[in-house]
Design an enzyme around this catalytic site. Structure first.
Site, PDB file in Angstrom:
ATOM      1  N   ARG A 165       0.838  -1.213   0.000  1.00 20.64           N
ATOM      2  CA  ARG A 165       0.000   0.000   0.000  1.00 20.64           C
ATOM      3  C   ARG A 165       0.862   1.248   0.000  1.00 20.64           C
ATOM      4  O   ARG A 165       2.059   1.168   0.323  1.00 20.64           O
ATOM      5  CB  ARG A 165      -0.852   0.010   1.296  1.00 20.64           C
ATOM      6  CG  ARG A 165      -1.698  -1.203   1.452  1.00 20.64           C
ATOM      7  CD  ARG A 165      -1.749  -1.681   2.907  1.00 20.64           C
ATOM      8  NE  ARG A 165      -2.364  -3.015   2.969  1.00 20.64           N
ATOM      9  CZ  ARG A 165      -3.665  -3.226   3.064  1.00 20.64           C
ATOM     10  NH1 ARG A 165      -4.478  -2.195   3.214  1.00 20.64           N
ATOM     11  NH2 ARG A 165      -4.148  -4.434   3.050  1.00 20.64           N
TER      12      ARG A 165
ATOM     13  N   ASP B 293      -3.581   4.059   3.629  1.00 20.35           N
ATOM     14  CA  ASP B 293      -3.266   2.637   3.837  1.00 20.35           C
ATOM     15  C   ASP B 293      -4.206   1.741   3.033  1.00 20.35           C
ATOM     16  O   ASP B 293      -3.999   0.533   2.964  1.00 20.35           O
ATOM     17  CB  ASP B 293      -3.328   2.267   5.329  1.00 20.35           C
ATOM     18  CG  ASP B 293      -4.613   2.710   5.989  1.00 20.35           C
ATOM     19  OD1 ASP B 293      -4.864   3.923   6.028  1.00 20.35           O
ATOM     20  OD2 ASP B 293      -5.386   1.844   6.444  1.00 20.35           O
TER      21      ASP B 293
HETATM   22  P1  AMP Z   1      -9.552  -0.765   7.645  1.00 14.04           P
HETATM   23  O1  AMP Z   1     -10.319   0.408   8.092  1.00 14.04           O
HETATM   24  O2  AMP Z   1     -10.345  -2.043   7.555  1.00 14.04           O
HETATM   25  O3  AMP Z   1      -8.793  -0.508   6.377  1.00 14.04           O
HETATM   26  O4  AMP Z   1      -8.482  -1.066   8.782  1.00 14.04           O
HETATM   27  C1  AMP Z   1      -7.611  -0.112   9.342  1.00 14.04           C
HETATM   28  C2  AMP Z   1      -6.640  -0.787  10.256  1.00 14.04           C
HETATM   29  O5  AMP Z   1      -7.329  -1.415  11.336  1.00 14.04           O
HETATM   30  C3  AMP Z   1      -5.816  -1.894   9.609  1.00 14.04           C
HETATM   31  O6  AMP Z   1      -4.556  -1.877  10.202  1.00 14.04           O
HETATM   32  C4  AMP Z   1      -6.582  -3.135   9.988  1.00 14.04           C
HETATM   33  O7  AMP Z   1      -5.783  -4.293   9.963  1.00 14.04           O
HETATM   34  C5  AMP Z   1      -7.051  -2.798  11.385  1.00 14.04           C
HETATM   35  N1  AMP Z   1      -8.282  -3.534  11.756  1.00 14.04           N
HETATM   36  C6  AMP Z   1      -9.522  -3.344  11.280  1.00 14.04           C
HETATM   37  N2  AMP Z   1     -10.388  -4.173  11.884  1.00 14.04           N
HETATM   38  C7  AMP Z   1      -9.678  -4.908  12.764  1.00 14.04           C
HETATM   39  C8  AMP Z   1      -9.996  -5.944  13.709  1.00 14.04           C
HETATM   40  N3  AMP Z   1     -11.227  -6.398  13.857  1.00 14.04           N
HETATM   41  N4  AMP Z   1      -8.984  -6.460  14.429  1.00 14.04           N
HETATM   42  C9  AMP Z   1      -7.735  -6.016  14.303  1.00 14.04           C
HETATM   43  N5  AMP Z   1      -7.362  -5.053  13.450  1.00 14.04           N
HETATM   44  C10 AMP Z   1      -8.321  -4.494  12.692  1.00 14.04           C
HETATM   45 MG    MG Z   2      -7.448  -1.185   5.326  1.00 12.53          MG
END
Ligand code: AMP
Ligand code: MG
Length: 482
Positions: free
Chosen positions: A179, A248
């Site tokens: 990314r 990201d």
């Molecule tokens: P996202 O908004 O899904 O792109 O995620 C943003 C960040 O939060 C990334 O580093 C993901 O891996 C982390 N993340 C999102 N949901 C979870 C979860 N349920 N457990 C652990 N990390 C999470």
């Molecule tokens: Mg993400």
């Protein structure tokens, strides 16, 4: 289960990832299997029958040759730099090389805690995996660069969100999961050697024609600018809103990545906000092109370790032109105009403002226009536009413009039919599939998968899917909860 793995990423220095085993789901079962995506890794529909299939894709069994890792990255979330993110719930099993010598990352998403989980539980709920599964294949069907989805494994595991849901794992396939945020991490943690190694790796693996060039990092950055501008032009032309365009979630290969609270716009509206958590509308539909540039600026900061500022500026300054050219080309194709002429931009702009003011369904309007005989009055459109005079005025201009195109009706309809989908993934469609799946009926997931994988072809018995959302569907809200 036999794979040919060639794990180039996990052979890099461990500064780029942590080795960590997936945590299997309780009582796993198959929700859906995507035979089209399976072909990417040289598998067919029998793959899902393999005795190890459920164990591997529920995170219980690490296949031979796999080296599960979680990747580190950081990124700008809603404009604010977050120093450490990383795969908090994803495990890259490895890279499978297919017969065509293409490399596909096989990544489990929702497969348990990693060193990057922060306060999260490492899990994904069935609802969000179905949304990503369907949308990534819908985007692929629309011809838009995207990660792909191999299968969903459901479980009885309780996962706590606003309410109790069940955990699931989506298996994602992508040429790479690197990314913008991967580069930002090494810039902001002052690790210039790692940053350079990452850039070299991306060039080796994905842009090998730049390898020998003395200005290879500039070529790489130029390419990322071009691919990102083109990707967002495609989103805008089809009416797709990503919802969480954090840096990201931006792929270094210009793929649509990380599907969360996305939405396909129904009534045309540049202010459309698909993500209920996006209170200020930072990621509103009409903002996506400028946010793309913001994210490229974040990447440019990181690349300032490798490239002089003037070259970076020069590269960034091409973004707007590239974007506008591609967007205009795509909008012209939607109108059946293959040879753009001066004045076409006004035709597009006027139409969009009519669609906006009259609250017309973007997808259905363009599809309707594709199938109409140009010489007739358009009875179907009468009811769509409160401002009928305005619309018929536009139509006269458009008809005259078509004359200059020197094409016949059959050709025009074919061209427009290939650029204006019948089916898009409206939120209510995903919601119906989710509600049934939560009761153990996965048929609607499979039906939508099939329909959306070929969205330009009208299917018998699928008329319901080529209509605007029902009222309840228009009220649905989706948020970052996943
Ligand atoms: P996202 O908004 O899904 O792109 O995620 C943003 C960040 O939060 C990334 O580093 C993901 O891996 C982390 N993340 C999102 N949901 C979870 C979860 N349920 N457990 C652990 N990390 C999470
Ligand atoms: Mg993400």
């Amino acid at each position: 289960m036999q794979f040919t793995f060639n794990n180039t990423f996990s052979r890099l220095s461990p500064v780029f990832y942590r080795k960590v085993l997936p945590q299997g789901l309780e009582n796993p079962h198959l929700v859906s299997f995507n035979a089209n995506a399976a072909k990417l890794i040289d598998q067919d529909h029998t793959f899902a029958l393999d005795e190890d299939f459920i164990n591997v894709f529920s995170g219980k069994l690490v296949p031979e040759g796999a080296v599960p890792i979680s990747m580190v990255y950081s990124g700008h979330q809603f404009g604010v730099y977050v120093p450490q993110l990383g795969d908090g719930r994803a495990h890259l099993l490895g890279e499978v090389v297919n017969k065509k010598n293409e490399k596909w990352d096989v990544q489990l998403k929702g497969s348990g805690l990693t060193p990057f989980s922060r306060s999260g539980d490492g899990r994904a709920v069935l609802r969000s995996t179905i949304r990503e599964y369907l949308c990534s294949e819908a985007m692929h069907g629309l011809g838009i660069p995207t990660t792909r989805a191999l299968c969903i494994i459901g479980s009885s595991q309780r996962v706590y969100r606003e309410q109790v849901e069940t955990g699931a794992i989506l298996t994602r396939l992508s040429p790479s999961h690197i990314r913008f945020g991967s580069f930002e991490y090494f810039f902001h943690t002052r690790q210039p050697e790692a940053l350079q190694r990452l850039a070299d790796y991306v060039i080796e693996q994905h842009y090998s024609s730049f390898e020998q060039a003395s200005d290879k990092y500039i070529l790489l950055f130029d390419e990322v600018v071009r691919l990102t501008a083109n990707l967002i032009a495609q989103w805008q032309a089809v009416g797709f809103s990503h919802g969480v365009m954090n840096s990201d979630n931006m792929s270094i290969l210009g793929l649509t990545l990380d599907y969360g609270p996305y939405g396909f716009m129904e009534e045309f509206d540049p202010g459309y906000i698909c993500n209920h958590s996006d209170i200020e509308g930072r990621y509103a539909f009409g903002n996506q092109p400028i946010i793309g540039l913001f994210n490229l600026n974040c990447l440019a900061h990181a690349f300032s370790e490798l490239i002089d500022i003037d070259s970076l500026r020069a590269s960034l300054s091409t973004y707007q032109d590239t974007y506008l050219k591609e967007y205009h080309r795509l909008m012209c194709l939607k109108l059946g105009l293959q040879n753009p002429l001066p004045g076409d931009e006004e035709i597009v702009d006027e139409l969009l403002s009519l669609l906006h003011m009259n609250k017309v369904d973007y997808t259905l309007f363009f599809r309707g226009l594709s199938t109409m005989d140009i010489d007739r009055k358009y009875p179907d459109f009468d009811s769509l536009f409160a401002d009928q005079a305005g619309f018929y005025n536009w139509l006269t201009t458009y008809k005259n413009r078509l004359l200059a195109e020197n094409t016949n009706g059959t050709h025009r309809k074919k061209l427009m039919g290939n650029h204006n989908p019948v089916y898009i993934l409206r939120n209510y469609m995903a919601q119906q599939a989710i509600e049934l799946a939560e009761k153990g009926d996965f048929s609607e997931v499979d039906r939508l998968l099939e329909l959306l994988s070929d969205p330009f072809t009208e299917k018998k018995g699928a008329g319901e899917y080529a209509k605007p959302s029902p009222e309840w569907g228009k009220q649905l809200v989706v948020s970052c909860s996943s």
